[in-house]
Design a protein around this motif. Structure first.
Motif, mmCIF file in Angstrom:
data_model
loop_
_atom_site.group_PDB
_atom_site.id
_atom_site.type_symbol
_atom_site.label_atom_id
_atom_site.label_comp_id
_atom_site.label_asym_id
_atom_site.label_seq_id
_atom_site.Cartn_x
_atom_site.Cartn_y
_atom_site.Cartn_z
ATOM 1 N N GLN A 1 32.547 26.735 -32.016
ATOM 2 C CA GLN A 1 31.208 26.510 -32.523
ATOM 3 C C GLN A 1 30.788 27.700 -33.392
ATOM 4 O O GLN A 1 31.034 28.839 -33.035
ATOM 5 C CB GLN A 1 30.299 26.444 -31.293
ATOM 6 C CG GLN A 1 29.010 25.756 -31.487
ATOM 7 C CD GLN A 1 29.169 24.268 -31.686
ATOM 8 O OE1 GLN A 1 30.109 23.672 -31.183
ATOM 9 N NE2 GLN A 1 28.273 23.682 -32.448
ATOM 10 N N GLN B 1 42.124 24.645 -32.792
ATOM 11 C CA GLN B 1 40.852 24.516 -32.078
ATOM 12 C C GLN B 1 39.838 25.464 -32.700
ATOM 13 O O GLN B 1 40.044 26.674 -32.695
ATOM 14 C CB GLN B 1 41.093 24.899 -30.611
ATOM 15 C CG GLN B 1 39.858 24.909 -29.745
ATOM 16 C CD GLN B 1 39.408 23.503 -29.396
ATOM 17 O OE1 GLN B 1 40.216 22.690 -28.976
ATOM 18 N NE2 GLN B 1 38.132 23.212 -29.592
ATOM 19 N N CYS B 2 38.753 24.917 -33.232
ATOM 20 C CA CYS B 2 37.757 25.762 -33.885
ATOM 21 C C CYS B 2 36.526 25.926 -33.005
ATOM 22 O O CYS B 2 36.023 24.952 -32.463
ATOM 23 C CB CYS B 2 37.350 25.153 -35.225
ATOM 24 S SG CYS B 2 38.757 24.995 -36.335
ATOM 25 N N LYS C 1 47.134 17.350 -31.095
ATOM 26 C CA LYS C 1 45.696 17.521 -31.259
ATOM 27 C C LYS C 1 45.010 17.568 -29.898
ATOM 28 O O LYS C 1 43.928 17.037 -29.706
ATOM 29 C CB LYS C 1 45.137 16.376 -32.104
ATOM 30 C CG LYS C 1 45.497 16.502 -33.577
ATOM 31 C CD LYS C 1 45.180 15.250 -34.359
ATOM 32 C CE LYS C 1 46.326 14.263 -34.271
ATOM 33 N NZ LYS C 1 46.108 13.039 -35.064
ATOM 34 N N LEU C 2 45.671 18.212 -28.965
ATOM 35 C CA LEU C 2 45.173 18.279 -27.592
ATOM 36 C C LEU C 2 45.103 19.739 -27.163
ATOM 37 O O LEU C 2 45.952 20.537 -27.534
ATOM 38 C CB LEU C 2 46.137 17.538 -26.663
ATOM 39 C CG LEU C 2 46.470 16.096 -27.039
ATOM 40 C CD1 LEU C 2 47.710 15.637 -26.290
ATOM 41 C CD2 LEU C 2 45.295 15.178 -26.743
ATOM 42 N N ARG C 3 44.104 20.047 -26.364
ATOM 43 C CA ARG C 3 44.002 21.423 -25.860
ATOM 44 C C ARG C 3 45.052 21.693 -24.802
ATOM 45 O O ARG C 3 45.425 22.828 -24.563
ATOM 46 C CB ARG C 3 42.618 21.663 -25.248
ATOM 47 C CG ARG C 3 41.537 21.829 -26.290
ATOM 48 C CD ARG C 3 40.283 22.429 -25.679
ATOM 49 N NE ARG C 3 40.456 23.845 -25.498
ATOM 50 C CZ ARG C 3 39.455 24.726 -25.572
ATOM 51 N NH1 ARG C 3 38.244 24.324 -25.834
ATOM 52 N NH2 ARG C 3 39.682 26.007 -25.386
ATOM 53 N N SER D 1 35.267 17.533 -30.567
ATOM 54 C CA SER D 1 36.179 18.507 -29.957
ATOM 55 C C SER D 1 36.320 19.794 -30.767
ATOM 56 O O SER D 1 36.711 20.828 -30.234
ATOM 57 C CB SER D 1 37.566 17.880 -29.786
ATOM 58 O OG SER D 1 38.152 17.632 -31.058
ATOM 59 N N GLY D 2 36.020 19.753 -32.071
ATOM 60 C CA GLY D 2 36.215 20.931 -32.921
ATOM 61 C C GLY D 2 37.660 21.141 -33.334
ATOM 62 O O GLY D 2 38.035 22.233 -33.750
ATOM 63 N N ASP E 1 37.619 16.642 -35.953
ATOM 64 C CA ASP E 1 36.874 15.934 -34.911
ATOM 65 C C ASP E 1 35.637 16.750 -34.550
ATOM 66 O O ASP E 1 35.750 17.855 -34.013
ATOM 67 C CB ASP E 1 37.796 15.737 -33.696
ATOM 68 C CG ASP E 1 37.123 14.966 -32.572
ATOM 69 O OD1 ASP E 1 37.818 14.240 -31.869
ATOM 70 O OD2 ASP E 1 35.893 15.095 -32.378
ATOM 71 N N GLY F 1 46.631 31.321 -28.917
ATOM 72 C CA GLY F 1 45.755 30.561 -28.041
ATOM 73 C C GLY F 1 45.050 29.424 -28.749
ATOM 74 O O GLY F 1 44.902 28.340 -28.187
#
Lengths: 547, 547
Positions: B293, B290-291, B260-262, B182-183, B179, B240
């Motif tokens: 930027q 979670q990637c 797929k949620l933080r 969202s990364g 995504d 994390g």
């Protein structure tokens, strides 16, 4: 240049903001910490998934929950044992052998007065060893226990349902050590978040978590509920920043995992299970946590945006252009801002009205660099037509004022009557669709309108867009069973279909216990039950909740 | 201004660096990825806590480990079952019914050739369902299994000890979704880290982990070993950044926690147990992560520093002044730099020699801002006398070249003979003391010296100072039992006394299985054993290791 031309509204907004915000200087005091404020003022009587009468017991509200007959009732013998082991006179609030009902009330009720238990004994241990002795005795005597931190939760997790003994952690409030080179803090679980953060501020560091209830909540409670809050986008979740914990299991065993190392790959990372366990597998007594450097500079901007599609674009651009200095990206819809305006009578910092607003915060080490980045970001998103209007705070007072338009929503809603509140995660693309679908659903049923004949005043949404975390709020004029039936289980089904989470950051507690199936499959729930059984075979820790 | 005057060495260093580094341009190619390189060249024959003869079996090296008689031996019937369920011809490497010993060797041996198993069957599932069928069958038939990713580990965790079946994940190498707002990346466990990162680079993102073995290691293996690597300081640990996993338990149950949620606070965070479990409670099949930027700008500086005390000060200053752009702070001692120089014959970027060197990397969104911050940081630490000399890379080639003086240490040591390697965490204040104490200990025993009569060439230390993670290396000329006896258990006791960790990032595997007690107390180990029993009651997953 087109960019420069289109920048005009920003500059206009800025002027207006600079003028308008001075009037609002005092507003932060009344609104900034809704939780602490409300817990004293008790302005509204129901909030959450179902309406409650003032002082209604949780056991009445949830008649399906029955007291577990395996648990013993507290006797004078039990009380005298606890008095004998706890060092201090004030460590036992005893409603069993004395008339201390009034003293016990604050521990029996949550701050919203939505949940109320029948507890008659509150224990306030001062050391880990005391917690251990309490739990060993409770486990041996089948006495149920509710661990309690600052009692600022929203789902009824920290108050008893029946006569569970409250183990309140407020006396364990010492900072144990802080390493100024590594930024690693070790502290007792009962430290208040804001006090801890102020200590860290004096050392140039920041607690990696911030939330509205910081003036009351405990850091142990933050871990137990895996609190998210305002800056998760920047500092990540507590699963990443927590380095170690000390906890006491149901049978009194002290688990010493108070690691002060960033890296420790020696076996299963058991501490992770306690983070977000809501006190069901042990009581967290100490915490070791990695604290980030405190930023010297902070900047805040507020935008008006024409569509949710564009709000997403703005977020994408903010990540790209503000990158390492982006510390918050908050979404508020037009409805939520209108309600704040209605209650506070304040002038909104932006002149026009927009369907969406975004609050962008940056935190960095160099004010000049950050200001340049934010300014250039603003120019860019306006040039591209992503943002319709915007304003940039120029000093600390303005920063606080802009934040009130986000942080003040909860209290504004509270002023207006009962609120059904849902804290959910939804993949970003469809995040706001839930608000629209609920609004349409309530409207179609003829329950939404501007006049007194309609039970629902507004359906609004806001939240931590950077974390795909939506706070859906249905503001009502009065209790109406039809509204409740429209909302549930519809909302949970809607979220489950989109692989969202029915609890983003507030946890399960009593409120969402029976809904876990919407976010977790039976295999997962089965494994969780095994974990619970492994750590607390008698089930004495925080019963009637969570699973 | 004093600051400007003292800046001269930086500028001198810079000039020298600019000139000197051009000669080294090709060096990165040969040194940058020591793991992949070494796995082919097999330059040195022993490394780690004990010397091994070439091609020695782990079962010979560790005679205390006995094959568990409860496990069945693989039969032709088993092989034909696996052939029937695996979609592809090449998915079964069969040394049971055919002569495939040579084909199986790469799966039986780690890249250092330190560990070697007797496996006769390698399975390469292509889907989660195939993994599930394999494990169900193995569990029903008491067949032991070793999950295997890129097989780049350092502790023997990913190769069999006896005749365990290898389940190699390399065919599950698809990126499932990404995504761009969202990364959030969802990918199969067998994706190679570098390939995944290259995919993310094309989208403006970065995998939140980087390490020397990236060209071979799998992201599933990274999670299973909770890999740390170079930029943990900036992007935090996998606990994390991992949002969800899909895994298969020993009995074939598929655990779908591919969130797929933080934020998702609905029950115990079970996925955390799989992170760092080294394949002992399940096989990770998919990952959701979670990637961050990707930074547009990168800068690297290298310092010469007169004492470890000053290295700590430099780190503290870097955190304060570089703050949000600091992405690596690496420590190398003078000995390690001398060895790199000796092997590569390259000129060191700094003219003088220093007892310590630090490599500082920044990553940010604006090259100009970052350059200013780094320049001002350099001036400041030189003005304060914290740093004696320094050089700043001016372009990508120079950045890579400076990194070779850190990343090239492993390979340089390998060139020189056998190395005893320890990957440990120690509270920052005493981090380097371990190197000094070991050096003194080996020296006092008359085993350390510059000529061939001494078995030990050098005792050096380097590592991720930002994470208090030291790599202690004892470089030897030949195997000598006296050296081994001096090192263990002394090192583990030394670390335990200081509440350090005997495994910072490499894990336990076979190598450190029996030493877990130095970093974890019996209560913790007892709880871990309960977890293992809950998830893998027959103990078929990666036996003889970890606990």
């Amino acid at each position: 240049m087109a960019g420069r031309c289109q920048l005009a509204p920003v500059l206009r907004g800025l002027t207006r903001s600079a003028a308008g915000l001075s009037k609002q200087a005092a507003l932060r005091q009344s609104i900034a910490r809704p939780v602490r404020h409300l817990s004293h003022s008790r302005r509204f009587l129901f909030q959450g998934t179902s309406a409650v009468r003032k002082d209604e017991f949780t056991s009445e509200k949830y008649p399906d929950i029955k007291r577990d007959a395996r648990f013993a009732q507290v006797t004078p013998e039990h009380v005298s044992f606890f008095k004998s082991i706890l060092g201090s006179e004030s460590a036992v609030i005893d409603g069993v052998t004395t008339e201390a009902a009034d003293d016990i009330q604050p521990f029996n009720t949550d701050w919203m007065r939505k949940y109320r238990g029948h507890c008659k004994l509150v224990l306030k241990p001062g050391t880990t060893e005391e917690v251990s002795k309490i739990l060993k005795y409770c486990n041996d005597n089948m006495l149920a226990v509710v661990p309690q931190g600052g009692n600022t939760g929203l789902v009824g997790g920290s108050v008893p349902v029946f006569d569970e003994i409250v183990v309140n952690m407020s006396r364990m409030n010492q900072i144990i050590e802080f390493d100024e080179v590594s930024g690693i803090l070790v502290a007792e679980a009962g430290c208040i978040l804001e006090v801890t953060d102020q200590f860290l501020a004096s050392k140039g560091y920041i607690f990696p978590l911030d939330l509205g209830a910081k003036g009351s909540c405990h850091i142990g409670g933050n871990l137990a509920t895996n609190a998210g809050g305002l800056r998760l986008l920047r500092y990540g979740s507590l699963h990443g920043s927590t380095l170690g914990i000390e906890a006491v299991l149901a049978d009194g065993t002290i688990v010493d995992d108070l690691c002060k190392l960033r890296k420790n790959n020696t076996g299963y990372d058991l501490k992770q299970l306690f983070i977000g366990a809501e006190g069901t597998i042990g009581i967290i007594t100490k915490v070791s946590i990695q604290c980030p450097q405190r930023s010297a500079a902070q900047n805040v901007a507020l935008f008006g945006i024409e569509s949710y599609e564009k709000a997403q674009q703005a977020f994408r651009e903010a990540k790209g252009q503000l990158s390492e200095i982006l510390s918050a990206f908050e979404l508020m819809d037009g409805g939520s801002q209108a309600l704040v305006r209605q209650v506070t009578k304040n002038k909104h910092p932006l002149e026009g009205t927009y369907p969406f607003y975004c609050l962008v915060e940056t935190s960095g080490s160099n004010a000049e660099h950050d200001g340049e980045k934010l300014q250039s970001f603003l120019e860019n998103v306006m040039e591209k037509g992503i943002v319709a209007d915007g304003t940039l705070a120029e000093n600390e007072t303005q920063i606080r004022s802009l934040w009130t338009w986000r942080e003040g929503i909860t209290e504004a809603l509270g002023h207006l009557g009962g609120v059904y509140k849902y804290d959910v995660s939804i993949p970003l693309k469809e995040l706001y669709q839930l608000v629209e679908d609920i609004r349409a659903r309530v409207d179609a049923a003829g329950l939404l309108g501007d006049t007194d004949e309609y039970p629902v005043r507004a359906v609004v949404g806001y939240g931590h867009m950077g974390d795909a975390n939506l706070h859906l709020n249905v503001s009502t004029r009065r209790f109406d069973e039809r509204v409740e039936k429209l909302l549930e289980p519809f909302i949970y089904e809607w979220i489950a279909e989109r692989q969202g989470s029915i609890s983003a950051e507030h946890g399960l507690g009593v409120m969402k216990k029976k809904y876990i199936g919407y976010s977790r499959n039976p295999t997962m729930v089965g494994l969780m039950k095994n974990i619970k059984k492994t750590f607390d075979p008698n089930g004495i820790l925080n019963p009637y909740k969570y699973l």
